[in-house]
Design a protein around this motif. Structure first.
Motif, PDB file in Angstrom:
ATOM      1  N   ILE A  59     -10.310  -6.914  35.177  1.00 40.15           N
ATOM      2  CA  ILE A  59     -11.718  -7.227  34.333  1.00 40.15           C
ATOM      3  C   ILE A  59     -10.793  -9.121  35.281  1.00 40.15           C
ATOM      4  N   GLY A  60      -9.808 -10.082  35.144  1.00 40.52           N
ATOM      5  CA  GLY A  60      -9.613 -11.041  34.530  1.00 40.52           C
ATOM      6  C   GLY A  60      -9.638 -11.895  36.407  1.00 40.52           C
ATOM      7  N   SER A  61      -9.351 -10.921  37.416  1.00 38.68           N
ATOM      8  CA  SER A  61      -9.445 -11.146  39.064  1.00 38.68           C
ATOM      9  C   SER A  61     -10.134 -11.239  39.634  1.00 38.68           C
ATOM     10  N   THR A  62     -11.639 -10.064  38.777  1.00 40.60           N
ATOM     11  CA  THR A  62     -12.560 -10.146  39.903  1.00 40.60           C
ATOM     12  C   THR A  62     -13.351 -11.452  38.762  1.00 40.60           C
ATOM     13  N   GLY A  63     -14.218 -11.481  37.259  1.00 42.39           N
ATOM     14  CA  GLY A  63     -14.476 -11.873  36.890  1.00 42.39           C
ATOM     15  C   GLY A  63     -16.082 -11.335  36.483  1.00 42.39           C
ATOM     16  N   MET A  64     -16.236  -9.960  36.567  1.00 37.94           N
ATOM     17  CA  MET A  64     -17.420  -8.901  36.681  1.00 37.94           C
ATOM     18  C   MET A  64     -16.913  -8.452  36.174  1.00 37.94           C
ATOM     19  N   LYS A 118     -24.624  -6.681  46.920  1.00 35.79           N
ATOM     20  CA  LYS A 118     -24.803  -7.411  45.864  1.00 35.79           C
ATOM     21  C   LYS A 118     -23.644  -8.118  44.912  1.00 35.79           C
ATOM     22  N   CYS A 119     -22.768  -6.932  44.728  1.00 35.10           N
ATOM     23  CA  CYS A 119     -21.198  -6.974  43.956  1.00 35.10           C
ATOM     24  C   CYS A 119     -20.419  -8.033  45.201  1.00 35.10           C
ATOM     25  N   GLN A 120     -19.911  -7.727  46.136  1.00 35.50           N
ATOM     26  CA  GLN A 120     -19.497  -8.556  46.691  1.00 35.50           C
ATOM     27  C   GLN A 120     -20.009 -10.331  46.548  1.00 35.50           C
ATOM     28  N   GLU A 121     -21.192 -10.672  47.303  1.00 38.74           N
ATOM     29  CA  GLU A 121     -22.030 -11.947  46.491  1.00 38.74           C
ATOM     30  C   GLU A 121     -21.388 -12.688  45.367  1.00 38.74           C
ATOM     31  N   THR A 122     -21.769 -11.843  44.135  1.00 43.02           N
ATOM     32  CA  THR A 122     -20.911 -12.154  43.430  1.00 43.02           C
ATOM     33  C   THR A 122     -20.471 -12.523  42.951  1.00 43.02           C
ATOM     34  N   LEU A 123     -19.630 -11.384  43.373  1.00 43.93           N
ATOM     35  CA  LEU A 123     -18.002 -11.722  43.015  1.00 43.93           C
ATOM     36  C   LEU A 123     -17.042 -12.855  44.087  1.00 43.93           C
ATOM     37  N   ASN A 124     -17.743 -13.152  45.321  1.00 42.92           N
ATOM     38  CA  ASN A 124     -17.485 -14.092  45.910  1.00 42.92           C
ATOM     39  C   ASN A 124     -18.562 -15.298  45.478  1.00 42.92           C
ATOM     40  N   ALA A 143     -20.468   2.632  44.906  1.00 45.09           N
ATOM     41  CA  ALA A 143     -21.050   0.871  45.381  1.00 45.09           C
ATOM     42  C   ALA A 143     -20.681  -0.045  45.191  1.00 45.09           C
ATOM     43  N   CYS A 144     -20.568  -0.226  43.769  1.00 44.97           N
ATOM     44  CA  CYS A 144     -19.607  -1.343  43.753  1.00 44.97           C
ATOM     45  C   CYS A 144     -18.299  -1.566  43.491  1.00 44.97           C
ATOM     46  N   TYR A 145     -17.829   0.079  43.767  1.00 45.99           N
ATOM     47  CA  TYR A 145     -15.964  -0.338  43.362  1.00 45.99           C
ATOM     48  C   TYR A 145     -15.625  -1.138  45.606  1.00 45.99           C
ATOM     49  N   GLU A 146     -16.708  -0.768  45.855  1.00 43.44           N
ATOM     50  CA  GLU A 146     -17.176  -0.983  47.834  1.00 43.44           C
ATOM     51  C   GLU A 146     -17.241  -2.217  47.714  1.00 43.44           C
ATOM     52  N   GLY A 147     -17.854  -2.769  46.392  1.00 43.34           N
ATOM     53  CA  GLY A 147     -18.233  -4.225  46.827  1.00 43.34           C
ATOM     54  C   GLY A 147     -17.036  -5.158  46.038  1.00 43.34           C
ATOM     55  N   GLY A 148     -15.868  -4.477  46.248  1.00 47.19           N
ATOM     56  CA  GLY A 148     -15.760  -5.280  45.518  1.00 47.19           C
ATOM     57  C   GLY A 148     -14.762  -5.306  43.381  1.00 47.19           C
ATOM     58  N   VAL A 180     -26.949 -12.599  31.974  1.00 52.10           N
ATOM     59  CA  VAL A 180     -26.254 -13.374  32.809  1.00 52.10           C
ATOM     60  C   VAL A 180     -27.015 -11.993  34.472  1.00 52.10           C
ATOM     61  N   GLU A 181     -27.406 -13.290  35.333  1.00 46.44           N
ATOM     62  CA  GLU A 181     -27.366 -12.913  36.432  1.00 46.44           C
ATOM     63  C   GLU A 181     -26.938 -13.541  37.716  1.00 46.44           C
ATOM     64  N   PRO A 182     -26.851 -13.104  39.128  1.00 55.94           N
ATOM     65  CA  PRO A 182     -26.199 -12.407  39.750  1.00 55.94           C
ATOM     66  C   PRO A 182     -26.650 -13.701  40.776  1.00 55.94           C
ATOM     67  N   THR A 183     -26.743 -15.056  40.659  1.00 58.60           N
ATOM     68  CA  THR A 183     -26.793 -16.722  40.753  1.00 58.60           C
ATOM     69  C   THR A 183     -26.004 -17.014  40.568  1.00 58.60           C
ATOM     70  N   PHE A 184     -25.610 -17.967  41.812  1.00 55.00           N
ATOM     71  CA  PHE A 184     -24.866 -18.952  41.668  1.00 55.00           C
ATOM     72  C   PHE A 184     -25.115 -19.860  40.423  1.00 55.00           C
ATOM     73  N   GLU A 185     -26.020 -21.131  40.186  1.00 58.95           N
ATOM     74  CA  GLU A 185     -26.638 -21.321  39.729  1.00 58.95           C
ATOM     75  C   GLU A 185     -26.249 -20.894  37.956  1.00 58.95           C
ATOM     76  N   ASN A 186     -26.600 -19.465  38.061  1.00 54.63           N
ATOM     77  CA  ASN A 186     -26.653 -18.851  36.361  1.00 54.63           C
ATOM     78  C   ASN A 186     -24.804 -19.001  36.325  1.00 54.63           C
TER      79      ASN A 186
END
Length: 223
Positions: A13-18, A209-215, A36-41, A168-174
């Motif tokens: 959890i700590g390494s990904t943050g989500m 979306k998972c990849q983008e959020t984790l990045n 799908a989530c797993y493949e997204g990191g 919590v929203e998958p946006t950079f600002e949030n």
């Protein structure tokens, strides 16, 4: 038995943050979302105990993940009593999350070296949860308490590890608002899994979306 103990889960959890938060009554749909989530990191996934026979769906997901997503820790959410926690631990839950804090659940989880993340709405609740071994506490509901609550808590209790869920929203600002306030990670549900994507079986969208959020989270952490 849990495939990953509380130390391993905290590291994931700590390494990904989500932590994605999801429920669906259809086992096959749930499997596709986990994959799908797993493949997204994603490496820690929370399946919520919300519908009838949810535990049966959960059991199948755990078996599926063991083969198809070997590094994924599958946990259960929306747990409010120790009996239900014990049921899911028997099915292989690697962590237990709840909307409230129940110290009796902590006893059940601690005995199995499984992480228990209770929902806390006050600084006193977070402190009480930490006293019984809850390494990670959930700030809930996040959209009600807000980033100021997190920042205010972290000032006198900087050792605290907090996961915010709700709002919590998958946006950079949030995401930036929450992580700059001091959260350890975020839990995200409907914003990560739009109903139309589930209905159309657009699993690629979820992975992307998972990849983008984790990045975004990684960028925020190092900035």
């Amino acid at each position: 038995m849990a495939r990953f103990d509380k130390i391993a889960v905290m590291q994931k959890i700590g390494s990904t943050g989500m932590v994605p938060v999801f429920y669906h009554k259809d086992v096959e749909v749930a499997k596709k979302v986990v994959k799908a989530c797993y493949e997204g990191g994603v490496r820690a996934f929370e399946f919520t105990n919300r519908g009838d026979f949810a535990h049966e769906v959960f059991g199948e997901i755990v078996k599926f993940a063991a083969k198809e997503c070997p590094e994924m820790a599958i946990g259960v959410g929306s747990i409010v009593d120790p009996a239900t926690a014990a049921l899911y631990l028997q099915l292989g839950a690697c962590f237990v999350v709840g909307p409230l804090f129940n110290p009796e659940i902590a006893k059940i989880c601690n005995r199995r070296c499984v992480a228990y993340t209770p929902g806390c709405g006050s600084i006193s609740e977070v402190g009480a949860a930490q006293e019984v071994g809850c390494d990670l506490c959930k700030v809930f509901p996040g959209d009600v308490l807000g980033t100021k609550f997190v920042k205010g808590l972290m000032a006198p209790m900087p050792w605290s590890k907090l996961m915010v869920t709700g709002g919590v929203e998958p946006t950079f600002e949030n995401l930036q608002g929450w992580f700059k306030a001091g959260v350890y990670c975020v839990g995200m549900g409907s914003k990560l899994f739009p109903k139309e994507c589930i209905a159309s079986e657009d699993w690629t969208y979820i992975t992307r979306k998972c990849q983008e959020t984790l990045n975004d989270i990684q960028q925020i952490r190092i900035s």
